[in-house]
Design a protein around this motif. Structure first.
Motif, PDB file in Angstrom:
ATOM      1  N   ASP A   1       0.903  -1.341   0.004  1.00 48.69           N
ATOM      2  CA  ASP A   1      -0.101   0.029  -0.128  1.00 48.69           C
ATOM      3  C   ASP A   1       0.820   1.253  -0.050  1.00 48.69           C
ATOM      4  N   SER A   2       1.867   1.295   0.835  1.00 52.06           N
ATOM      5  CA  SER A   2       2.694   2.605   0.908  1.00 52.06           C
ATOM      6  C   SER A   2       3.457   2.641  -0.251  1.00 52.06           C
ATOM      7  N   ALA A   3       4.164   1.360  -0.896  1.00 54.92           N
ATOM      8  CA  ALA A   3       4.863   1.621  -2.184  1.00 54.92           C
ATOM      9  C   ALA A   3       3.904   2.131  -3.276  1.00 54.92           C
ATOM     10  N   VAL A   4       2.729   1.463  -3.505  1.00 47.29           N
ATOM     11  CA  VAL A   4       1.715   2.160  -4.467  1.00 47.29           C
ATOM     12  C   VAL A   4       1.635   3.511  -4.119  1.00 47.29           C
ATOM     13  N   THR A   5       1.082   3.878  -3.263  1.00 44.15           N
ATOM     14  CA  THR A   5       0.890   5.221  -3.000  1.00 44.15           C
ATOM     15  C   THR A   5       1.832   6.280  -3.121  1.00 44.15           C
ATOM     16  N   SER A   6       3.107   5.824  -2.783  1.00 38.55           N
ATOM     17  CA  SER A   6       4.247   6.757  -2.997  1.00 38.55           C
ATOM     18  C   SER A   6       4.754   6.759  -4.309  1.00 38.55           C
ATOM     19  N   THR A   7       4.607   5.978  -4.976  1.00 43.34           N
ATOM     20  CA  THR A   7       4.826   5.924  -6.551  1.00 43.34           C
ATOM     21  C   THR A   7       3.779   6.845  -7.203  1.00 43.34           C
TER      22      THR A   7
ATOM     23  N   ASP B   1      -4.109  13.470   5.253  1.00 44.77           N
ATOM     24  CA  ASP B   1      -4.782  14.627   4.621  1.00 44.77           C
ATOM     25  C   ASP B   1      -5.765  14.180   3.522  1.00 44.77           C
ATOM     26  N   LEU B   2      -5.256  12.937   2.886  1.00 49.88           N
ATOM     27  CA  LEU B   2      -6.235  12.537   1.871  1.00 49.88           C
ATOM     28  C   LEU B   2      -5.532  11.056   1.391  1.00 49.88           C
ATOM     29  N   SER B   3      -6.623  10.423   0.854  1.00 49.92           N
ATOM     30  CA  SER B   3      -6.467   8.924   0.800  1.00 49.92           C
ATOM     31  C   SER B   3      -6.582   8.499  -0.702  1.00 49.92           C
ATOM     32  N   PRO B   4      -5.464   8.311  -1.459  1.00 43.90           N
ATOM     33  CA  PRO B   4      -5.543   8.031  -2.807  1.00 43.90           C
ATOM     34  C   PRO B   4      -6.000   6.840  -3.219  1.00 43.90           C
ATOM     35  N   ILE B   5      -5.739   5.787  -2.260  1.00 44.40           N
ATOM     36  CA  ILE B   5      -5.975   4.435  -2.758  1.00 44.40           C
ATOM     37  C   ILE B   5      -7.272   3.906  -1.874  1.00 44.40           C
ATOM     38  N   ALA B   6      -8.008   4.748  -1.322  1.00 35.31           N
ATOM     39  CA  ALA B   6      -9.095   4.016  -0.508  1.00 35.31           C
ATOM     40  C   ALA B   6     -10.193   3.622  -0.899  1.00 35.31           C
ATOM     41  N   ASP B   7     -10.429   3.828  -2.425  1.00 33.33           N
ATOM     42  CA  ASP B   7     -11.468   3.273  -3.422  1.00 33.33           C
ATOM     43  C   ASP B   7     -11.121   2.092  -4.029  1.00 33.33           C
TER      44      ASP B   7
ATOM     45  N   THR C   1      -2.383   5.608   3.246  1.00 34.54           N
ATOM     46  CA  THR C   1      -1.997   4.336   2.487  1.00 34.54           C
ATOM     47  C   THR C   1      -3.211   3.084   2.547  1.00 34.54           C
ATOM     48  N   GLY C   2      -4.170   3.715   3.132  1.00 33.32           N
ATOM     49  CA  GLY C   2      -5.367   2.873   3.353  1.00 33.32           C
ATOM     50  C   GLY C   2      -5.913   2.488   2.115  1.00 33.32           C
ATOM     51  N   ASN C   3      -6.359   0.935   1.994  1.00 33.26           N
ATOM     52  CA  ASN C   3      -7.025   0.651   0.768  1.00 33.26           C
ATOM     53  C   ASN C   3      -8.682   0.477   1.232  1.00 33.26           C
ATOM     54  N   LYS C   4      -9.675   0.136   0.467  1.00 35.51           N
ATOM     55  CA  LYS C   4     -10.850   0.043   0.836  1.00 35.51           C
ATOM     56  C   LYS C   4     -11.355  -0.994   1.609  1.00 35.51           C
ATOM     57  N   VAL C   5     -10.806  -2.325   1.612  1.00 37.38           N
ATOM     58  CA  VAL C   5     -10.713  -3.251   2.373  1.00 37.38           C
ATOM     59  C   VAL C   5     -10.446  -2.719   4.047  1.00 37.38           C
ATOM     60  N   GLU C   6      -9.449  -1.960   4.227  1.00 41.43           N
ATOM     61  CA  GLU C   6      -8.933  -1.916   5.425  1.00 41.43           C
ATOM     62  C   GLU C   6      -9.759  -0.781   6.054  1.00 41.43           C
ATOM     63  N   ASP C   7     -10.089   0.417   5.218  1.00 38.25           N
ATOM     64  CA  ASP C   7     -10.689   1.527   5.675  1.00 38.25           C
ATOM     65  C   ASP C   7     -12.024   1.495   5.758  1.00 38.25           C
ATOM     66  N   PHE C   8     -12.931   0.854   4.992  1.00 37.41           N
ATOM     67  CA  PHE C   8     -14.306   0.671   4.858  1.00 37.41           C
ATOM     68  C   PHE C   8     -14.911  -0.858   4.985  1.00 37.41           C
TER      69      PHE C   8
END
Length: 262
Positions: free
Chosen positions: A35-41, A159-165, A138-145
């Motif tokens: 998650d952090s690897a994808v988000t940072s990229t 501040d913002l969640s790029p991969i939360a959906d 770095t949270g994804n949809k399964v983890e966050d929701f």
């Protein structure tokens, strides 16, 4: 999933949000996980400043090495990426000397695990304030929701969640497209909050494919009685986490004062 178009959409969303917020870029904690690897990229692809921060607290060597491998690759590919190492182990150990460590050991361990996440959140916001950056979650949809598998005001404080959906499987698809290091792609997902190599599945009791399936079944209105065997067990695990962690997924409750009392 139209992977390339999804990547472009997220990158443009990140860039537009940062531009409108009048900030310089993003700061993100690097864990050695997907998650952090994808988000940072994704953040790096905006062309804006990206600060990757390693924050070890008694981390397993495998987590550290994967994180360092990813940062080295990212800096080689993107000139706008820089990194910092902030060893929080001494801070964490000092914290433990100032609080009461009594009672059930499992409860203490969980409280300390959440403390690790909150120390990291504080560190990220320090650097965000210092350099005019946004903290990227770095949270994804399964983890966050789905199961609420994160620490409130820890890795959930962003501040913002790029991969939360994106479902976990979709994060892996994007990770492959973004050429995330193979060591990260193959590693078992882990929050790294207990100082050992236990995986998310070890803690939750179900794999991410099972949780994604259960999340879909819940959305379709299914109940545990609709399934048998392992499927029923996985669905019950998902529903228990979903129910118990609603306090993370809904807005903070506000005690509204009736007008006649003001």
């Amino acid at each position: 999933m139209k992977t390339e178009k999804v990547v472009d959409h997220i990158v443009n969303w990140l860039k537009d949000y940062a531009t409108n917020a009048k900030v310089n870029g993003f700061v993100i904690g690097i864990s050695g996980g997907i998650d952090s690897a994808v988000t940072s990229t994704l953040c790096a692809k905006t062309g804006l400043r990206v600060l990757c921060v390693e924050m070890p607290i008694h981390q397993p060597p495998s987590h550290v090495s994967r994180g360092q491998e990813h940062i080295a690759q990212l800096k080689k590919r993107f000139e706008n990426v820089e990194d910092k190492l902030v060893d929080l182990t001494p801070v964490f150990e000092e914290f433990k000397t100032e609080v009461v460590l009594e009672g059930n050991q499992a409860t203490i361990d969980m409280a300390l695990a959440n403390t690790r996440a909150r120390l990291r959140m504080t560190t990220l916001y320090y650097h965000a304030g210092l350099y005019g950056l946004l903290v990227a979650g770095t949270g994804n949809k399964v983890e966050d929701f789905g199961v609420g598998f994160y620490t409130k005001y820890g890795d959930g404080g962003v501040d913002l969640s790029p991969i939360a959906d994106l479902l976990k499987s979709e994060v892996y698809t994007i990770g492959e497209y973004l050429e995330v290091p193979e060591s990260i792609m193959k590693a078992a997902p882990s929050d790294g909050l207990f100082g050992d190599a236990r995986s998310d599945e070890d803690q939750i009791g179900a794999s991410y494919p099972e949780l994604e399936w259960a999340m879909e079944m819940k959305d379709e209105g299914k109940t545990a009685e609709d399934f048998e065997g392992r499927q029923r067990k996985a669905f019950e695990i998902f529903m228990r986490f979903n129910r118990n962690n609603q306090h993370k997924m809904i807005p903070i409750p506000i005690c509204e004062i009736p007008k006649e009392l003001k």
